[in-house]
Write an enzyme that holds these catalytic residues in place. Structure first.
Site, PDB file in Angstrom:
ATOM      1  N   LYS A  52       0.826  -1.222   0.000  1.00  0.00           N
ATOM      2  CA  LYS A  52       0.000   0.000   0.000  1.00  0.00           C
ATOM      3  C   LYS A  52       0.857   1.268   0.000  1.00  0.00           C
ATOM      4  O   LYS A  52       0.628   2.183  -0.782  1.00  0.00           O
ATOM      5  CB  LYS A  52      -0.952  -0.025   1.206  1.00  0.00           C
ATOM      6  CG  LYS A  52      -2.078  -1.049   1.021  1.00  0.00           C
ATOM      7  CD  LYS A  52      -2.942  -1.175   2.219  1.00  0.00           C
ATOM      8  CE  LYS A  52      -2.331  -2.003   3.333  1.00  0.00           C
ATOM      9  NZ  LYS A  52      -2.088  -3.416   3.015  1.00  0.00           N
ATOM     10  N   ILE A  53       1.866   1.300   0.873  1.00  0.00           N
ATOM     11  CA  ILE A  53       2.686   2.517   0.950  1.00  0.00           C
ATOM     12  C   ILE A  53       3.588   2.632  -0.280  1.00  0.00           C
ATOM     13  O   ILE A  53       3.731   3.709  -0.863  1.00  0.00           O
ATOM     14  CB  ILE A  53       3.501   2.545   2.260  1.00  0.00           C
ATOM     15  CG1 ILE A  53       2.549   2.555   3.470  1.00  0.00           C
ATOM     16  CG2 ILE A  53       4.413   3.766   2.304  1.00  0.00           C
ATOM     17  CD1 ILE A  53       3.226   2.368   4.815  1.00  0.00           C
ATOM     18  N   THR A  74      11.424   4.677   5.648  1.00  0.00           N
ATOM     19  CA  THR A  74      10.302   4.982   6.538  1.00  0.00           C
ATOM     20  C   THR A  74       9.636   3.681   6.968  1.00  0.00           C
ATOM     21  O   THR A  74       8.511   3.695   7.453  1.00  0.00           O
ATOM     22  CB  THR A  74       9.238   5.856   5.827  1.00  0.00           C
ATOM     23  OG1 THR A  74       8.846   5.184   4.624  1.00  0.00           O
ATOM     24  CG2 THR A  74       9.740   7.243   5.515  1.00  0.00           C
ATOM     25  N   SER A  75      10.339   2.561   6.782  1.00  0.00           N
ATOM     26  CA  SER A  75       9.669   1.275   7.003  1.00  0.00           C
ATOM     27  C   SER A  75       9.994   0.710   8.392  1.00  0.00           C
ATOM     28  O   SER A  75       9.203   0.874   9.321  1.00  0.00           O
ATOM     29  CB  SER A  75      10.048   0.313   5.892  1.00  0.00           C
ATOM     30  OG  SER A  75       9.028  -0.610   5.710  1.00  0.00           O
ATOM     31  N   ARG A  76      11.125   0.057   8.522  1.00  0.00           N
ATOM     32  CA  ARG A  76      11.579  -0.409   9.839  1.00  0.00           C
ATOM     33  C   ARG A  76      13.093  -0.267   9.886  1.00  0.00           C
ATOM     34  O   ARG A  76      13.784  -0.568   8.904  1.00  0.00           O
ATOM     35  CB  ARG A  76      11.193  -1.881  10.088  1.00  0.00           C
ATOM     36  CG  ARG A  76       9.733  -2.108  10.456  1.00  0.00           C
ATOM     37  CD  ARG A  76       9.348  -1.502  11.809  1.00  0.00           C
ATOM     38  NE  ARG A  76       7.941  -1.693  12.134  1.00  0.00           N
ATOM     39  CZ  ARG A  76       6.962  -0.832  11.858  1.00  0.00           C
ATOM     40  NH1 ARG A  76       7.226   0.303  11.234  1.00  0.00           N
ATOM     41  NH2 ARG A  76       5.718  -1.084  12.211  1.00  0.00           N
ATOM     42  N   ASP A  82      13.377   7.664   9.047  1.00  0.00           N
ATOM     43  CA  ASP A  82      12.275   7.884   9.989  1.00  0.00           C
ATOM     44  C   ASP A  82      12.260   6.764  11.028  1.00  0.00           C
ATOM     45  O   ASP A  82      11.498   6.832  11.998  1.00  0.00           O
ATOM     46  CB  ASP A  82      10.940   7.917   9.232  1.00  0.00           C
ATOM     47  CG  ASP A  82       9.771   8.299  10.125  1.00  0.00           C
ATOM     48  OD1 ASP A  82       9.939   9.222  10.953  1.00  0.00           O
ATOM     49  OD2 ASP A  82       8.702   7.669  10.020  1.00  0.00           O
ATOM     50  N   GLU A  98      15.694   2.027  17.883  1.00  0.00           N
ATOM     51  CA  GLU A  98      14.853   3.182  18.264  1.00  0.00           C
ATOM     52  C   GLU A  98      14.064   2.962  19.556  1.00  0.00           C
ATOM     53  O   GLU A  98      13.653   3.921  20.210  1.00  0.00           O
ATOM     54  CB  GLU A  98      13.895   3.554  17.129  1.00  0.00           C
ATOM     55  CG  GLU A  98      12.800   2.530  16.854  1.00  0.00           C
ATOM     56  CD  GLU A  98      11.889   2.944  15.696  1.00  0.00           C
ATOM     57  OE1 GLU A  98      12.401   3.235  14.603  1.00  0.00           O
ATOM     58  OE2 GLU A  98      10.658   2.946  15.892  1.00  0.00           O
ATOM     59  N   HIS A 133      10.144   8.232  13.833  1.00  0.00           N
ATOM     60  CA  HIS A 133       9.085   7.284  13.422  1.00  0.00           C
ATOM     61  C   HIS A 133       7.723   7.987  13.367  1.00  0.00           C
ATOM     62  O   HIS A 133       6.793   7.624  14.103  1.00  0.00           O
ATOM     63  CB  HIS A 133       9.040   6.097  14.384  1.00  0.00           C
ATOM     64  CG  HIS A 133       8.425   4.866  13.763  1.00  0.00           C
ATOM     65  ND1 HIS A 133       8.844   3.594  14.038  1.00  0.00           N
ATOM     66  CD2 HIS A 133       7.405   4.717  12.876  1.00  0.00           C
ATOM     67  CE1 HIS A 133       8.128   2.715  13.367  1.00  0.00           C
ATOM     68  NE2 HIS A 133       7.239   3.381  12.645  1.00  0.00           N
ATOM     69  N   PHE A 158       3.549   8.133   9.910  1.00  0.00           N
ATOM     70  CA  PHE A 158       2.094   7.884  10.004  1.00  0.00           C
ATOM     71  C   PHE A 158       1.322   9.082  10.548  1.00  0.00           C
ATOM     72  O   PHE A 158       0.095   9.081  10.519  1.00  0.00           O
ATOM     73  CB  PHE A 158       1.841   6.707  10.968  1.00  0.00           C
ATOM     74  CG  PHE A 158       2.111   7.070  12.404  1.00  0.00           C
ATOM     75  CD1 PHE A 158       3.401   7.103  12.895  1.00  0.00           C
ATOM     76  CD2 PHE A 158       1.069   7.442  13.243  1.00  0.00           C
ATOM     77  CE1 PHE A 158       3.654   7.493  14.205  1.00  0.00           C
ATOM     78  CE2 PHE A 158       1.309   7.826  14.552  1.00  0.00           C
ATOM     79  CZ  PHE A 158       2.615   7.850  15.038  1.00  0.00           C
TER      80      PHE A 158
HETATM   81  P1  NAI Z   1       1.996  -3.889   2.842  1.00  0.00           P
HETATM   82  O1  NAI Z   1       1.847  -5.167   3.541  1.00  0.00           O
HETATM   83  O2  NAI Z   1       0.822  -3.298   2.104  1.00  0.00           O
HETATM   84  O3  NAI Z   1       3.197  -3.989   1.764  1.00  0.00           O
HETATM   85  C1  NAI Z   1       4.438  -4.571   2.043  1.00  0.00           C
HETATM   86  C2  NAI Z   1       4.981  -5.091   0.717  1.00  0.00           C
HETATM   87  O4  NAI Z   1       6.311  -5.539   0.940  1.00  0.00           O
HETATM   88  C3  NAI Z   1       4.174  -6.269   0.150  1.00  0.00           C
HETATM   89  O5  NAI Z   1       3.802  -6.008  -1.192  1.00  0.00           O
HETATM   90  C4  NAI Z   1       5.152  -7.426   0.239  1.00  0.00           C
HETATM   91  O6  NAI Z   1       4.990  -8.364  -0.801  1.00  0.00           O
HETATM   92  C5  NAI Z   1       6.480  -6.695   0.141  1.00  0.00           C
HETATM   93  N1  NAI Z   1       7.622  -7.499   0.563  1.00  0.00           N
HETATM   94  C6  NAI Z   1       7.651  -8.558   1.420  1.00  0.00           C
HETATM   95  N2  NAI Z   1       8.889  -9.058   1.489  1.00  0.00           N
HETATM   96  C7  NAI Z   1       9.661  -8.309   0.663  1.00  0.00           C
HETATM   97  C8  NAI Z   1      11.027  -8.338   0.294  1.00  0.00           C
HETATM   98  N3  NAI Z   1      11.853  -9.264   0.764  1.00  0.00           N
HETATM   99  N4  NAI Z   1      11.477  -7.398  -0.575  1.00  0.00           N
HETATM  100  C9  NAI Z   1      10.636  -6.474  -1.096  1.00  0.00           C
HETATM  101  N5  NAI Z   1       9.325  -6.408  -0.804  1.00  0.00           N
HETATM  102  C10 NAI Z   1       8.855  -7.307   0.084  1.00  0.00           C
HETATM  103  O7  NAI Z   1       2.556  -2.856   3.905  1.00  0.00           O
HETATM  104  P2  NAI Z   1       2.478  -1.273   3.884  1.00  0.00           P
HETATM  105  O8  NAI Z   1       1.218  -0.822   4.516  1.00  0.00           O
HETATM  106  O9  NAI Z   1       2.817  -0.773   2.537  1.00  0.00           O
HETATM  107  O10 NAI Z   1       3.658  -0.912   4.905  1.00  0.00           O
HETATM  108  C11 NAI Z   1       5.013  -1.179   4.611  1.00  0.00           C
HETATM  109  C12 NAI Z   1       5.847  -1.011   5.859  1.00  0.00           C
HETATM  110  O11 NAI Z   1       5.847   0.363   6.246  1.00  0.00           O
HETATM  111  C13 NAI Z   1       5.290  -1.732   7.103  1.00  0.00           C
HETATM  112  O12 NAI Z   1       5.741  -3.063   7.151  1.00  0.00           O
HETATM  113  C14 NAI Z   1       5.832  -0.917   8.226  1.00  0.00           C
HETATM  114  O13 NAI Z   1       7.055  -1.504   8.633  1.00  0.00           O
HETATM  115  C15 NAI Z   1       6.110   0.448   7.630  1.00  0.00           C
HETATM  116  N6  NAI Z   1       5.291   1.520   8.203  1.00  0.00           N
HETATM  117  C16 NAI Z   1       5.910   2.636   8.712  1.00  0.00           C
HETATM  118  C17 NAI Z   1       5.184   3.687   9.214  1.00  0.00           C
HETATM  119  C18 NAI Z   1       5.850   4.930   9.735  1.00  0.00           C
HETATM  120  O14 NAI Z   1       5.217   5.698  10.469  1.00  0.00           O
HETATM  121  N7  NAI Z   1       7.085   5.215   9.387  1.00  0.00           N
HETATM  122  C19 NAI Z   1       3.723   3.602   9.301  1.00  0.00           C
HETATM  123  C20 NAI Z   1       3.157   2.426   8.693  1.00  0.00           C
HETATM  124  C21 NAI Z   1       3.929   1.415   8.186  1.00  0.00           C
END
Ligand code: NAI
Length: 328
Positions: A153-154, A228-230, A254, A259, A291, A294
């Site tokens: 999604k992101i 911005t992921s982990r 981020d 952290e 972080h 969001f």
């Molecule tokens: P999502 O589940 O919609 O998308 C994650 C994508 O990563 C999926 O398409 C999946 O197939 C893919 N993926 C899995 N393993 C992979 C790999 N080895 N290499 C490349 N892609 C791979 O998750 P969404 O909502 O897009 O969120 C992504 C990440 O953003 C979350 O896991 C979270 O860690 C982080 N996040 C950070 C926030 C912040 O405030 N900075 C807020 C919300 C989420």
């Protein structure tokens, strides 16, 4: 339903207090984070509600079950901080799968624009009437190549933004999506060809230290990296080494490997003992934020709504659509 709400900040109450009343929930707001020392505060509660820097490990799951807690409500999309395997068949873990992907993607772009165009430096300079431009030159994003790792999604929201800037977009995901205005390539090709790399995949065993000494070598000199992921997607030691060698044009973080206990807290009066974080702060082309990708009104409202809907489903025995893992 009685809910123990860990890691409470004032802005959590703004949304959760009135909405919780709508559902008739008794929410107990606790400032402490959820960990092995604090898990015992949940005796007598039906559910706990936790955020990204709380954790629930296998031992804590057994403790929670013993105390009669039926659900772990995550105020986040990511769930790497809960031992999902250990929870299966014992306790329901529910997350907020999507609240505002745009909030995070827009923030990632803000980080990129900041480190590329030096607005963090310019802000301070002009306040002291230092109007010199020396050292503040950036690069056009138009026509450059952006690499998006993870097209969920992101990642998809990020692709739209990059396209809006007139960039060519490459992407990598082991589970490709259809119909994106971006070209799927291997991770190696993405890293080798992109002027900008933005990380949007979850933290798993496979993705831990995805950006490391070897993958950094593949990247272009002067590349911009945004995470911005982990935090643990990036090997911080390797990142610092590469920054010292002037590999990166700029880096936006981020999230940070270590952290927990630091982010979301005011540590301004404390001695910072994390040498890597302290080192990162010294690079003029590195922007570290706490972080907060969001953190928009729309996202906070959606997080509160979905978290409480999840609690309601547990209370009423409804299908748990947002449950993480397979068996409960
Ligand atoms: P999502 O589940 O919609 O998308 C994650 C994508 O990563 C999926 O398409 C999946 O197939 C893919 N993926 C899995 N393993 C992979 C790999 N080895 N290499 C490349 N892609 C791979 O998750 P969404 O909502 O897009 O969120 C992504 C990440 O953003 C979350 O896991 C979270 O860690 C982080 N996040 C950070 C926030 C912040 O405030 N900075 C807020 C919300 C989420």
């Amino acid at each position: 339903m009685k809910i123990a709400f860990y890691s409470t900040k004032p802005y959590d109450k703004t949304w959760f207090e009135p909405m919780g009343k709508e559902y008739g929930f008794d929410i107990h707001f606790i400032e402490a984070s959820c960990n092995r020392e604090t898990v015992f505060m949940t005796k007598g509660y039906d559910a706990i509600c936790i955020f990204v820097n709380d954790y629930v490990d296998a031992q804590m799951i057994d403790d929670l079950c013993e105390m009669g807690v039926k659900a772990v409500l995550l105020r986040s999309a990511g769930y790497n901080h809960v031992d999902i395997k250990a929870a299966e068949g014992k306790i329901a873990v529910l997350r907020v799968p999507s609240y505002s992907p745009e909030a995070v993607a827009e923030f990632a772009m803000a980080m990129l624009l900041t480190v590329n165009r030096w607005t963090h430096k310019a802000y301070n300079r002009t306040r002291e009437f230092n109007m010199s431009l020396h050292g503040l030159m950036g690069m056009d994003l138009f026509g450059k190549t952006a690499g998006v790792v993870g097209t969920g999604k992101i990642g998809q929201a990020m692709i739209n933004i990059f396209n809006g800037f007139g960039m060519r977009v490459l992407c990598y995901d082991p589970y490709p999506a259809k119909g994106l205005k971006a070209e799927y390539v291997s991770l190696e090709e993405l890293l080798a060809s992109s002027e900008v790399v933005s990380l949007h995949c979850p933290l798993t065993k496979e993705t831990q230290h995805l950006i490391n000494k070897d993958t950094i070598k593949i990247m272009k000199d002067g590349v911009y990296l945004v995470n911005t992921s982990r935090g643990a997607l990036v090997d911080t030691d390797a990142l610092i080494d590469a920054l010292l060698q002037k590999k990166f044009g700029g880096v936006g973080l981020d999230v940070y490997e270590e952290e927990e206990g630091l982010f979301y807290e005011d540590c301004s009066g404390e001695i910072i003992t994390d040498d890597n974080l302290a080192r990162l702060m010294t690079f003029p082309n590195v922007l570290v934020t706490s972080h907060m990708g969001f953190f928009t009104k729309e996202a906070m409202q959606a997080i509160a709504r979905t978290t409480l809907e999840n609690a309601y489903a547990v209370e009423k025995g409804l299908p748990l659509d947002n449950r993480v893992g397979n068996v409960h």
